[in-house]
Write a protein that holds these residues in place. Structure first.
Motif, PDB file in Angstrom:
ATOM      1  N   THR A  97      81.869  58.967  78.618  1.00  0.00           N
ATOM      2  CA  THR A  97      82.712  59.591  79.917  1.00  0.00           C
ATOM      3  C   THR A  97      83.056  58.552  80.997  1.00  0.00           C
ATOM      4  N   CYS A  98      83.751  58.825  81.770  1.00  0.00           N
ATOM      5  CA  CYS A  98      84.197  57.997  82.946  1.00  0.00           C
ATOM      6  C   CYS A  98      84.168  59.044  84.192  1.00  0.00           C
ATOM      7  N   THR A  99      83.685  58.210  85.260  1.00  0.00           N
ATOM      8  CA  THR A  99      83.312  58.933  86.405  1.00  0.00           C
ATOM      9  C   THR A  99      84.275  58.514  87.805  1.00  0.00           C
ATOM     10  N   VAL A 100      85.121  57.681  87.402  1.00  0.00           N
ATOM     11  CA  VAL A 100      86.173  57.142  88.496  1.00  0.00           C
ATOM     12  C   VAL A 100      87.025  58.214  89.315  1.00  0.00           C
ATOM     13  N   LYS A 101      87.482  59.282  88.581  1.00  0.00           N
ATOM     14  CA  LYS A 101      88.342  60.226  89.062  1.00  0.00           C
ATOM     15  C   LYS A 101      87.974  61.592  88.807  1.00  0.00           C
ATOM     16  N   ASN A 102      88.003  62.779  89.476  1.00  0.00           N
ATOM     17  CA  ASN A 102      87.961  64.011  89.190  1.00  0.00           C
ATOM     18  C   ASN A 102      88.545  64.194  87.691  1.00  0.00           C
ATOM     19  N   PRO A 103      89.932  64.109  87.371  1.00  0.00           N
ATOM     20  CA  PRO A 103      90.507  64.442  86.225  1.00  0.00           C
ATOM     21  C   PRO A 103      89.538  64.028  85.140  1.00  0.00           C
ATOM     22  N   SER A 104      88.989  62.725  85.011  1.00  0.00           N
ATOM     23  CA  SER A 104      88.464  62.289  83.807  1.00  0.00           C
ATOM     24  C   SER A 104      87.243  63.150  83.649  1.00  0.00           C
ATOM     25  N   GLN A 105      86.391  63.532  84.741  1.00  0.00           N
ATOM     26  CA  GLN A 105      85.372  64.168  84.681  1.00  0.00           C
ATOM     27  C   GLN A 105      85.462  65.736  84.199  1.00  0.00           C
ATOM     28  N   SER A 106      86.681  66.117  84.779  1.00  0.00           N
ATOM     29  CA  SER A 106      86.923  67.653  84.312  1.00  0.00           C
ATOM     30  C   SER A 106      87.366  67.637  82.957  1.00  0.00           C
ATOM     31  N   PRO A 129      76.867  60.444  82.736  1.00  0.00           N
ATOM     32  CA  PRO A 129      75.304  60.918  82.982  1.00  0.00           C
ATOM     33  C   PRO A 129      74.572  59.768  83.810  1.00  0.00           C
ATOM     34  N   GLN A 130      74.924  58.534  83.644  1.00  0.00           N
ATOM     35  CA  GLN A 130      74.177  57.558  84.346  1.00  0.00           C
ATOM     36  C   GLN A 130      74.295  57.669  85.746  1.00  0.00           C
ATOM     37  N   GLY A 131      75.309  58.047  86.393  1.00  0.00           N
ATOM     38  CA  GLY A 131      75.575  58.223  87.700  1.00  0.00           C
ATOM     39  C   GLY A 131      75.359  59.607  88.240  1.00  0.00           C
ATOM     40  N   SER A 132      75.211  60.640  87.603  1.00  0.00           N
ATOM     41  CA  SER A 132      74.963  61.746  88.088  1.00  0.00           C
ATOM     42  C   SER A 132      74.146  62.864  87.007  1.00  0.00           C
ATOM     43  N   ARG A 133      73.031  62.350  86.834  1.00  0.00           N
ATOM     44  CA  ARG A 133      72.145  62.970  85.682  1.00  0.00           C
ATOM     45  C   ARG A 133      71.670  64.321  85.775  1.00  0.00           C
ATOM     46  N   ASP A 134      71.870  64.808  87.034  1.00  0.00           N
ATOM     47  CA  ASP A 134      71.513  66.265  87.143  1.00  0.00           C
ATOM     48  C   ASP A 134      72.580  67.276  87.090  1.00  0.00           C
ATOM     49  N   LEU A 135      73.864  66.820  86.634  1.00  0.00           N
ATOM     50  CA  LEU A 135      74.981  67.813  86.427  1.00  0.00           C
ATOM     51  C   LEU A 135      74.524  68.979  85.837  1.00  0.00           C
ATOM     52  N   LYS A 136      74.890  69.826  85.883  1.00  0.00           N
ATOM     53  CA  LYS A 136      74.830  71.318  85.324  1.00  0.00           C
ATOM     54  C   LYS A 136      75.234  71.406  84.001  1.00  0.00           C
ATOM     55  N   GLU A 137      76.366  70.625  83.746  1.00  0.00           N
ATOM     56  CA  GLU A 137      77.149  70.591  82.324  1.00  0.00           C
ATOM     57  C   GLU A 137      76.100  69.825  81.602  1.00  0.00           C
ATOM     58  N   LYS A 204      82.314  55.774  92.581  1.00  0.00           N
ATOM     59  CA  LYS A 204      81.036  56.404  91.864  1.00  0.00           C
ATOM     60  C   LYS A 204      80.568  55.184  90.755  1.00  0.00           C
ATOM     61  N   THR A 205      81.525  54.477  90.312  1.00  0.00           N
ATOM     62  CA  THR A 205      81.181  53.865  89.199  1.00  0.00           C
ATOM     63  C   THR A 205      79.659  52.901  89.515  1.00  0.00           C
ATOM     64  N   LYS A 206      79.915  52.256  90.796  1.00  0.00           N
ATOM     65  CA  LYS A 206      78.496  51.561  91.279  1.00  0.00           C
ATOM     66  C   LYS A 206      77.281  52.244  91.113  1.00  0.00           C
ATOM     67  N   HIS A 207      77.429  53.661  91.009  1.00  0.00           N
ATOM     68  CA  HIS A 207      76.009  54.630  90.959  1.00  0.00           C
ATOM     69  C   HIS A 207      75.748  54.304  89.451  1.00  0.00           C
ATOM     70  N   ALA A 208      76.695  54.142  88.378  1.00  0.00           N
ATOM     71  CA  ALA A 208      76.300  54.288  87.315  1.00  0.00           C
ATOM     72  C   ALA A 208      76.128  52.778  86.590  1.00  0.00           C
ATOM     73  N   PHE A 378      93.839  59.942  96.048  1.00  0.00           N
ATOM     74  CA  PHE A 378      92.215  59.955  96.532  1.00  0.00           C
ATOM     75  C   PHE A 378      91.689  61.109  95.996  1.00  0.00           C
ATOM     76  N   TYR A 379      90.528  61.090  95.344  1.00  0.00           N
ATOM     77  CA  TYR A 379      89.326  62.197  94.900  1.00  0.00           C
ATOM     78  C   TYR A 379      88.143  61.767  95.363  1.00  0.00           C
ATOM     79  N   PRO A 380      87.908  62.693  96.105  1.00  0.00           N
ATOM     80  CA  PRO A 380      86.417  62.642  96.656  1.00  0.00           C
ATOM     81  C   PRO A 380      85.180  62.601  95.494  1.00  0.00           C
ATOM     82  N   ARG A 381      84.399  61.676  95.335  1.00  0.00           N
ATOM     83  CA  ARG A 381      83.478  61.748  94.391  1.00  0.00           C
ATOM     84  C   ARG A 381      82.241  62.129  95.201  1.00  0.00           C
ATOM     85  N   PRO A 382      81.322  63.023  94.422  1.00  0.00           N
ATOM     86  CA  PRO A 382      80.237  63.335  94.927  1.00  0.00           C
ATOM     87  C   PRO A 382      79.154  62.368  95.171  1.00  0.00           C
TER      88      PRO A 382
END
Length: 617
Positions: A97-106, A129-137, A204-208, A378-382
């Protein structure tokens, strides 16, 4: 579910690339119904032997992600699993997966839902998953972290058994010598480091990927030697920020590039492409980087994201450079490297961006007329600071994106290339299934009609027409690949002095007589030719064709039909009638039949006259 720590046997675990025993993986058995399965079900669905299943692999994101997927596919393949790009064939799905933009995660979320609906075992890897390990999905899904790709086999095996596995703890960098299945066998994507030194407010990539972690120069050079021996023709250096390489281990990017270039074959059969670099970490090495880009075995191309033409916006982004410093990078490289091509990125509608800020961005793009500009909204990343900033209305963001796209698409960056002779490196088949794709020294995409047997080679081509996104060429000569280390006695004098091993090349492999700005040390001290252009009469293929009227006729018809096809492709049109070896149109056949009929009639008349002359005697 809580993250499960690696339960390693002993103190140090296993070296990178070695399979750990199954009890070394922390697992969480999924809850199953207490009802016992029927005997009929057990007979109809016998358990499969591990390593015999098919794994569907799907990758989102950057070239670094693609490299990770190739490494994971290589390990799975080495242990007997079949790799497929068809989801219907997969016994298990592996999504990187990629966490850069909302469309990729969608897109990832949609694929996960589809997989769960199909009741297929699922493993999710990559930055999400590395940057947002608690996602419901991600509930109930096995996870492989970005620095745990060397353990994908164990995760897949446990997941196929019905267990949920999570490996997210960061450890040492994965080995570069893991088995690998390349998407393109001629292209090696080589990660030189993970993470970065920046702290961009929107990223968001820095988080991952985390903080900078660089591979050693020796390990990267050894990998380069290995892939060249494997027949790789392009090496892409990849990372989140190439320019930051080595600052954590006491070296820098020029040191690495110099070491790698020294290992490239002198015949120019393998090319190096330097990956994306942010302006701050390249500023102090501009001349050294320019010298490397001048080398005949290095593409004169660099991806340098600017993101905005406004200093106020760059400050809000925490990009750590100014527009003036970005200009310094572009101007210096353009001045020192003949035929230099620079790509850049723009984010439209960053929080706080005013009309004046956006106007400055548009003017910057108009000024430099970059051949490649990646434009995104611009896409706001959580979890990022920018997500808490006051947003620009979405309608304004979309309008700015459309306006900048229109400005960019109006450029004609390849005008003036028609008629030039260039050396290209051919590595893939175009999506239309007709053309092969090659790249010039400046990484301009060239489409040619040629047999697939020349994939993985280089050739001299003449540019016949230009489009908006690529140019079209005609092969004049296919260059043989010479392994100098294996056959030193077969190397010509020119090849001994020049990594550019053909008579058409100048110092920087351009086909125009441009002065070399990198100095004799970097260019290998090669002899500069007085004339770098090739006239039509100089081509041996042209000479052979001109001596044979049938060949001349075929060549002319092919050029006419090919030019029409190129224009149609450039306009995005489909044209089913095209010239290709083995494919003749009605007019071609009629004219060729006419030629043969005329030829036989002339022969018949001559024979008739000769026969009458003999009778009269």
């Amino acid at each position: 579910m809580e993250d499960i720590e690696d339960l390693l046997v002993g103190s140090g675990g296993a070296p990178p690339g070695f399979r750990l025993p199954l009890n070394a993986v922390g697992v969480n058995p999924r809850k199953k119904n207490k009802a016992k399965p029927s005997k009929v079900s057990q007979m109809n669905d016998p358990p499969k032997i591990p390593g015999t299943q098919t794994i569907y692999v799907k990758t989102f994101g950057c070239s670094h992600n693609q490299s990770d997927s190739e490494y994971m596919a290589g390990q799975l393949s080495a242990f007997g699993y079949a790799i497929s790009d068809n989801p219907e064939e997969g016994d298990l799905w592996l999504i990187n997966t990629c966490t850069v933009k909302n469309p990729s995660q969608s897109a990832m979320n949609t694929l996960i839902t589809k997989c769960k609906s199909a009741k297929k075992p699922l493993v999710v890897a990559g930055c999400v998953p590395q940057g947002s390990r608690d996602l419901k999905e991600l509930e109930g899904v096995s996870i492989v972290g970005v620095q745990q790709i060397d353990r994908v086999v164990e995760v897949v095996e446990e997941t196929l058994k019905g267990h949920e596995v999570r490996l997210l703890n960061r450890k040492t960098l994965p080995s570069l010598d893991l088995p690998k299945v390349r998407k393109n066998k001629f292209v090696e994507i080589l990660p030189i480091n993970v993470g970065c030194l920046g702290a961009c407010t929107y990223c968001k990539t820095k988080h991952a990927r985390g903080h900078l972690g660089s591979y050693t120069v020796d390990s990267l050079v050894e990998r380069v030697k290995t892939v060249i021996a494997d027949g790789v023709r392009e090496i892409w250096l990849s990372s989140e920020d190439t320019g930051a390489y080595g600052r954590d281990i006491g070296v820098n990017l020029p040191i690495l590039l110099t070491a790698i270039v020294a290992e490239l074959p002198p015949d120019g059969s393998t090319m190096l492409r330097i990956g994306m670099t942010n302006p701050p970490f390249i500023l102090e090495h501009l001349k050294e980087i320019a010298a490397v880009l001048c080398h005949p075995c290095v593409y004169s191309f660099l991806h340098v994201p600017v993101q905005s033409g406004s200093d106020a916006v760059l400050t809000a982004m925490n990009r750590e450079y100014t527009v003036s410093e970005f200009r310094t990078v572009v101007d210096t490289l353009t001045e020192l490297v003949p035929g230099m091509q620079i790509a850049t990125d723009i984010i439209c509608g960053f929080p706080g961006e005013t009309d004046e800020d956006f106007s400055q961005t548009v003017n910057l793009i108009k000024e430099y007329k970059f051949s490649q500009v990646h434009i995104s909204q611009f896409y706001p990343r959580p979890g990022t600071p920018a997500a808490r900033m006051k947003k620009v209305p979405s309608t304004i963001v979309k309008n700015r994106s459309r306006e900048l796209t229109s400005v960019f698409e109006a450029f004609t960056p390849y005008n003036g290339m028609e008629g030039k002779v260039e050396r290209i490196w051919i590595t893939e088949i175009a999506t239309d299934g007709i053309h092969l794709v090659g790249h010039t020294k400046g990484y301009v995409q060239v489409l040619i009609v040629a047999p697939e047997t020349i994939l993985g080679t280089s050739a001299i081509v003449k540019i016949t027409s230009v489009g908006r996104w690529s140019v079209f060429g005609e092969v004049l000569e296919s260059l043989p690949q010479v392994n100098v280390k294996m056959a030193p006695d077969k190397v010509s004098n020119q090849e001994k002095h020049s990594p550019c091993s053909n008579q058409y090349e100048c110092c920087a492999c351009s086909k125009e007589p441009e002065p070399c700005s990198c100095g004799p040390d970097i260019c290998g001290g090669q002899i500069k030719l007085d004339k770098c252009t090739v006239s039509k009469n100089d081509s041996p293929m042209e000479n052979r064709a001109s001596k044979n009227p049938i060949h001349w006729f075929i060549r002319k018809r092919r050029n006419h039909a090919q030019k029409k096809l190129e224009n149609d492709i450039a306009l995005g049109l489909e044209n089913e009638q095209y010239w290709a070896p083995g494919g003749w149109g009605f007019v071609d056949r009629a004219l060729l039949v006419g030629i043969f009929v005329s030829f036989f009639m002339i022969v018949a008349v001559i024979m008739h006259l000769e026969f009458r002359t003999l009778l009269s005697k």
